[in-house]
Design a protein around this motif. Structure first.
Motif, PDB file in Angstrom:
ATOM      1  N   CYS A 373       0.847  -1.194   0.000  1.00  0.00           N
ATOM      2  CA  CYS A 373       0.000   0.000   0.000  1.00  0.00           C
ATOM      3  C   CYS A 373       0.878   1.239   0.000  1.00  0.00           C
ATOM      4  O   CYS A 373       1.827   1.331   0.775  1.00  0.00           O
ATOM      5  CB  CYS A 373      -0.883  -0.006   1.238  1.00  0.00           C
ATOM      6  SG  CYS A 373      -1.796   1.540   1.450  1.00  0.00           S
ATOM      7  N   LYS A 376      -0.012   3.271   3.675  1.00  0.00           N
ATOM      8  CA  LYS A 376       0.490   2.508   4.833  1.00  0.00           C
ATOM      9  C   LYS A 376       0.511   3.278   6.146  1.00  0.00           C
ATOM     10  O   LYS A 376       1.501   3.269   6.867  1.00  0.00           O
ATOM     11  CB  LYS A 376       1.871   1.898   4.531  1.00  0.00           C
ATOM     12  CG  LYS A 376       2.914   2.819   3.939  1.00  0.00           C
ATOM     13  CD  LYS A 376       4.155   2.018   3.531  1.00  0.00           C
ATOM     14  CE  LYS A 376       4.969   2.789   2.527  1.00  0.00           C
ATOM     15  NZ  LYS A 376       6.017   2.120   1.918  1.00  0.00           N
ATOM     16  N   LYS A 377      -0.570   3.957   6.464  1.00  0.00           N
ATOM     17  CA  LYS A 377      -0.616   4.708   7.725  1.00  0.00           C
ATOM     18  C   LYS A 377      -1.814   4.357   8.599  1.00  0.00           C
ATOM     19  O   LYS A 377      -1.825   4.719   9.764  1.00  0.00           O
ATOM     20  CB  LYS A 377      -0.716   6.207   7.418  1.00  0.00           C
ATOM     21  CG  LYS A 377       0.536   6.822   6.863  1.00  0.00           C
ATOM     22  CD  LYS A 377       0.365   8.321   6.707  1.00  0.00           C
ATOM     23  CE  LYS A 377       1.465   8.882   5.829  1.00  0.00           C
ATOM     24  NZ  LYS A 377       1.148  10.209   5.314  1.00  0.00           N
ATOM     25  N   CYS A 378      -2.847   3.733   8.050  1.00  0.00           N
ATOM     26  CA  CYS A 378      -4.088   3.581   8.812  1.00  0.00           C
ATOM     27  C   CYS A 378      -3.831   2.764  10.083  1.00  0.00           C
ATOM     28  O   CYS A 378      -3.229   1.693  10.028  1.00  0.00           O
ATOM     29  CB  CYS A 378      -5.153   2.904   7.967  1.00  0.00           C
ATOM     30  SG  CYS A 378      -5.486   3.824   6.456  1.00  0.00           S
ATOM     31  N   PHE A 380      -5.573   0.958  12.019  1.00  0.00           N
ATOM     32  CA  PHE A 380      -6.205  -0.344  12.265  1.00  0.00           C
ATOM     33  C   PHE A 380      -5.628  -1.416  11.352  1.00  0.00           C
ATOM     34  O   PHE A 380      -6.004  -2.580  11.415  1.00  0.00           O
ATOM     35  CB  PHE A 380      -7.721  -0.258  12.022  1.00  0.00           C
ATOM     36  CG  PHE A 380      -8.064   0.223  10.646  1.00  0.00           C
ATOM     37  CD1 PHE A 380      -8.159  -0.666   9.594  1.00  0.00           C
ATOM     38  CD2 PHE A 380      -8.243   1.572  10.397  1.00  0.00           C
ATOM     39  CE1 PHE A 380      -8.438  -0.219   8.317  1.00  0.00           C
ATOM     40  CE2 PHE A 380      -8.528   2.027   9.126  1.00  0.00           C
ATOM     41  CZ  PHE A 380      -8.626   1.133   8.077  1.00  0.00           C
ATOM     42  N   CYS A 381      -4.721  -1.025  10.465  1.00  0.00           N
ATOM     43  CA  CYS A 381      -4.265  -1.912   9.395  1.00  0.00           C
ATOM     44  C   CYS A 381      -2.909  -2.531   9.770  1.00  0.00           C
ATOM     45  O   CYS A 381      -2.157  -1.961  10.555  1.00  0.00           O
ATOM     46  CB  CYS A 381      -4.143  -1.063   8.131  1.00  0.00           C
ATOM     47  SG  CYS A 381      -3.619  -1.955   6.683  1.00  0.00           S
ATOM     48  N   GLU A 420      -4.699  -3.842  -1.960  1.00  0.00           N
ATOM     49  CA  GLU A 420      -5.312  -3.308  -0.741  1.00  0.00           C
ATOM     50  C   GLU A 420      -5.813  -1.893  -1.027  1.00  0.00           C
ATOM     51  O   GLU A 420      -6.867  -1.491  -0.563  1.00  0.00           O
ATOM     52  CB  GLU A 420      -4.293  -3.270   0.405  1.00  0.00           C
ATOM     53  CG  GLU A 420      -3.706  -4.628   0.768  1.00  0.00           C
ATOM     54  CD  GLU A 420      -4.733  -5.569   1.373  1.00  0.00           C
ATOM     55  OE1 GLU A 420      -5.660  -5.075   2.021  1.00  0.00           O
ATOM     56  OE2 GLU A 420      -4.602  -6.792   1.192  1.00  0.00           O
ATOM     57  N   ARG A 448      -8.207   4.135  -2.060  1.00  0.00           N
ATOM     58  CA  ARG A 448      -8.524   5.095  -0.979  1.00  0.00           C
ATOM     59  C   ARG A 448      -9.294   6.222  -1.637  1.00  0.00           C
ATOM     60  O   ARG A 448      -8.931   6.667  -2.724  1.00  0.00           O
ATOM     61  CB  ARG A 448      -7.248   5.672  -0.384  1.00  0.00           C
ATOM     62  CG  ARG A 448      -6.682   4.893   0.748  1.00  0.00           C
ATOM     63  CD  ARG A 448      -5.396   5.531   1.194  1.00  0.00           C
ATOM     64  NE  ARG A 448      -5.655   6.767   1.908  1.00  0.00           N
ATOM     65  CZ  ARG A 448      -5.225   7.974   1.553  1.00  0.00           C
ATOM     66  NH1 ARG A 448      -4.513   8.148   0.461  1.00  0.00           N
ATOM     67  NH2 ARG A 448      -5.484   9.013   2.288  1.00  0.00           N
TER      68      ARG A 448
HETATM   69  S1  SF4 Z   1      -6.235   0.407   5.369  1.00  0.00           S
HETATM   70 FE1  SF4 Z   1      -5.900   0.450   3.181  1.00  0.00          FE
HETATM   71  S2  SF4 Z   1      -5.194   2.529   2.749  1.00  0.00           S
HETATM   72 FE2  SF4 Z   1      -4.946   2.188   4.941  1.00  0.00          FE
HETATM   73  S3  SF4 Z   1      -2.847   1.508   5.186  1.00  0.00           S
HETATM   74 FE3  SF4 Z   1      -4.132  -0.327   5.039  1.00  0.00          FE
HETATM   75  S4  SF4 Z   1      -4.119  -0.862   2.898  1.00  0.00           S
HETATM   76 FE4  SF4 Z   1      -3.392   1.240   3.041  1.00  0.00          FE
END
Ligand code: SF4
Length: 640
Positions: A373, A376-378, A380-381, A420, A448
């Motif tokens: 991704c 790569k900051k979210c 919860f991910c 993703e 996104r």
């Molecule tokens: S949730 Fe989606 S947009 Fe956010 S870091 Fe993960 S893969 Fe990337």
């Protein structure tokens, strides 16, 4: 002494999906062949279902139903026993119809007199529009419209197969489901005991059928190495059953476990009993570890030079990672579906919503625009793991070369980009290249909802064949979107989704509830935002899922930053480690609210109740929304 390059068989274990092959084996087979390895693939998930619903399989299910003591009969097994004759006669026709080989049977199915109807058909009542007075007594009429002959029949045929799956569940194996199988044995299981016990049990009809199919595949392909790709917890039990059969029948065949489940849940694997079934388990992108392993199997590399690989040494689990660079995304080769029975997949129609159906209906070539991704900051991910954190794009030329090769091989032009979050820059370049080369495909994928997707770019993507996109609106609250570092606002999501919708692209929103510090008010407001997005034609479907904290996500790694404390994981756990329970001091009834969110969303997706007060969807008392009634409308008309 070294031996010739080993023959490889990549296996899709039950269950994954039935409408199209899960892509992992296509990727690995394509890659290995590009390196001169003799690689084949087989989809035992599809094969298992087709075998169980074949005339011989149904006869065995019938015998199992008849052998049930009276007290263990359920409404489904009683229905099956009473209707067995017509069920056995209709099933081959239903399978052929869902495979696209016998379309005219739709007329018979639509009479509602051809298919014996079990409990699943009761769900048709859920589609009745309470405000419609012209449905003429047929609950499906308003949803399908006058022209939906094929779709209507496809939905009824899907309900019929779901009824049969319920019979299997009730009479043969309580863990059986079409998209997941025995999931609870593997999901977030710190201990291996539940799996070990299940695998030690005598084989039931499902196990025995899988055993036979495994032996057939071994006879047909004569592999030296079998790759078992497990994307989800719901495919682990069957993968290990397959491995068990291989160990018993061909002890010299090397078995390897890999895939999304291993990459997320087994990173700290210390359970030696797993290696009673498989010889190796590899982490993250499979290409480099596999090349190293194949060299080892061929006697050209020692075990100490394996890459990201677990193996057993006596009673100890060893992890070897002889660091070598991963194969660049540009060089992983073109996926191949060669060897998979593309005309045997079942196009199911569970949900009538046009976007939702894409996941189960139709055969899509699966391709990745980029590895990882770009955001790569979210919080919860799993941003600390390779499948998210290692971002690498391929050039548009390489991607369109791959697309052309795949169309040539499969004869099919539908693509699902399984990234993703596909990067807007790469999508733009891809669209331009598709248009430049005049390559006509239809495609959909995950993005996104970021502001780079201007109306012009959305139109360009639509012109290149984009038919649908999905993306995360998550908690639909600006405060929480900021806390989760999603990098989007509700207003921006409204504009981007509208731009896609205006370009004729279907839009699906991933939604979330239960995030740390989320209040009842936040949740009510989230559903109001979602309602307005439907009302303004921005989105066509969505799905609310409950936030789950994983140990690899920023919330799991720094819980204090999100106002929560983690519950300790079992200290003696040697197997899976991924989801982790947490304590959030915010007093919110997420279970009760979740029901309201799902009910409201489900109805919006079917065009029902979009005008109603948002509070009416919740089974618990909730406050009035604080969102202005025309928030989305104003966001769409305010110049940026
Ligand atoms: S949730 Fe989606 S947009 Fe956010 S870091 Fe993960 S893969 Fe990337």
């Amino acid at each position: 002494m070294s031996s010739p390059s080993p023959r490889v068989l990549a296996v899709i274990p039950p269950m994954t999906q039935l409408n199209t092959p899960y892509p992992s084996t296509a990727y690995l087979t394509g890659f290995l062949r590009s390196r001169g390895v003799k690689a084949q693939q087989v989809d035992l998930a599809l094969a298992l279902v087709l075998e169980l619903f074949s005339p011989a399989g149904l006869a065995q299910v019938h015998a199992a139903v008849q052998a049930l003591p009276e007290a263990l009969h359920t409404p489904q097994t009683a229905w099956f026993a009473a209707e067995f004759g017509p069920i056995a006669a209709a099933t081959p026709r239903v399978i052929a119809f869902l495979q696209g080989r016998d379309p005219t049977v739709a007329h018979r199915i639509n009479t509602r007199a051809f298919l014996p109807e079990g409990a699943r058909f009761a769900s048709l009542d859920a589609y009745v529009d309470p405000d419609a007075d012209d449905s003429g007594g047929d609950p499906l009429a308003w949803a399908f419209g006058a022209l939906g002959l094929q779709d209507r029949a496809r939905h009824l045929a899907t309900l019929f197969l779901n009824d049969l799956a319920d019979v299997l569940r009730d009479a043969v194996d309580p863990r059986f489901e079409f998209v997941r199988y025995a999931e609870s044995l593997a999901a977030a299981q710190a201990h291996f005991d539940p799996l070990a016990d299940a695998l030690a049990a005598p084989p039931n009809l499902v196990d025995a059928t899988l055993q036979r199919l495994t032996l057939d595949a071994l006879d047909q392909h004569r592999p030296d190495v079998v790759l078992l790709s497990v994307p989800f917890p719901g495919s682990v039990y069957a993968a290990l059953r397959i491995a068990q059969v291989i160990k018993a029948a061909r002890p010299n065949v090397v078995t390897v476990l890999g895939g999304g489940y291993v990459n997320t849940e087994l990173r700290e694997l210390a359970e030696p009993r797993l290696f009673d079934f498989v010889d190796y388990a590899t982490l993250d992108a499979g290409e480099r570890p596999l090349l190293a392993l194949l060299e080892h199997v061929a006697g050209k590399r020692s075990k100490t030079r394996l890459v990201r690989t677990f193996w057993r040494d006596g009673e100890e689990v060893k992890y070897t990672n002889f660091v070598e660079p991963d194969i660049p995304f540009d060089d992983v080769g073109t996926p191949t579906w060669d060897g998979l029975p593309l005309d045997r997949y079942l196009s199911l129609l569970d949900m009538l919503n046009p976007m939702n159906r894409l996941w189960s209906d139709g055969r899509w070539n699966k391709l990745t625009v980029a590895h990882g991704c770009y955001w790569k900051k979210c919080s919860f991910c799993d941003v600390s793991l390779d499948y998210i954190s290692r971002y690498e794009a391929a050039s548009a030329e390489v991607l369109v070369d791959r697309i052309e090769a795949i169309v040539k091989e499969t004869g099919q032009t539908g693509f699902h980009f399984v990234d993703e979050a596909a990067p807007p820059k790469a999508l733009k370049a891809l669209a331009e290249e598709l248009i430049r080369r005049n390559v006509a495909i239809s495609w959909w994928g995950n993005i996104r909802f970021e502001k780079t997707f201007t109306p012009e770019l959305c139109q360009l993507l639509a012109d290149s064949g984009c038919i649908a996109i999905s993306g995360g609106l998550e908690v639909a609250s600006d405060r929480l979107l900021q806390l989760m570092k999603k990098g989007v606002s509700v207003e921006q999501v409204a504009r981007v989704t509208k731009a896609f919708a205006d370009a004729g692209v279907l839009v699906h929103a991933y939604l979330m509830y239960g995030f740390p510090t989320q209040t009842t008010q936040d949740t009510v407001d989230a559903l109001e935002y979602v309602r307005q997005l439907f009302e303004n034609g921005c989105i066509h479907s969505g799905f609310f899922h409950r936030f789950a904290c994983t140990v690899h996500s920023p919330v799991g790694m720094n819980p204090a930053e999100y106002g929560v404390t983690l519950q300790p994981l079992p200290a003696d756990g040697r197997f899976a480690r991924n989801d982790i329970a947490f304590i959030d001091p915010t007093p919110t009834d997420h279970d009760g609210l979740g029901q309201g969110l799902k009910k409201g969303l489900y109805n919006f997706m079917h065009g029902i109740g979009i005008d109603s007060d948002i509070r009416s969807w919740f089974p618990v008392r909730v406050p009035k929304t604080t969102v202005p009634r025309r928030f989305v409308e104003r966001a769409l008309t305010t110049p940026r």
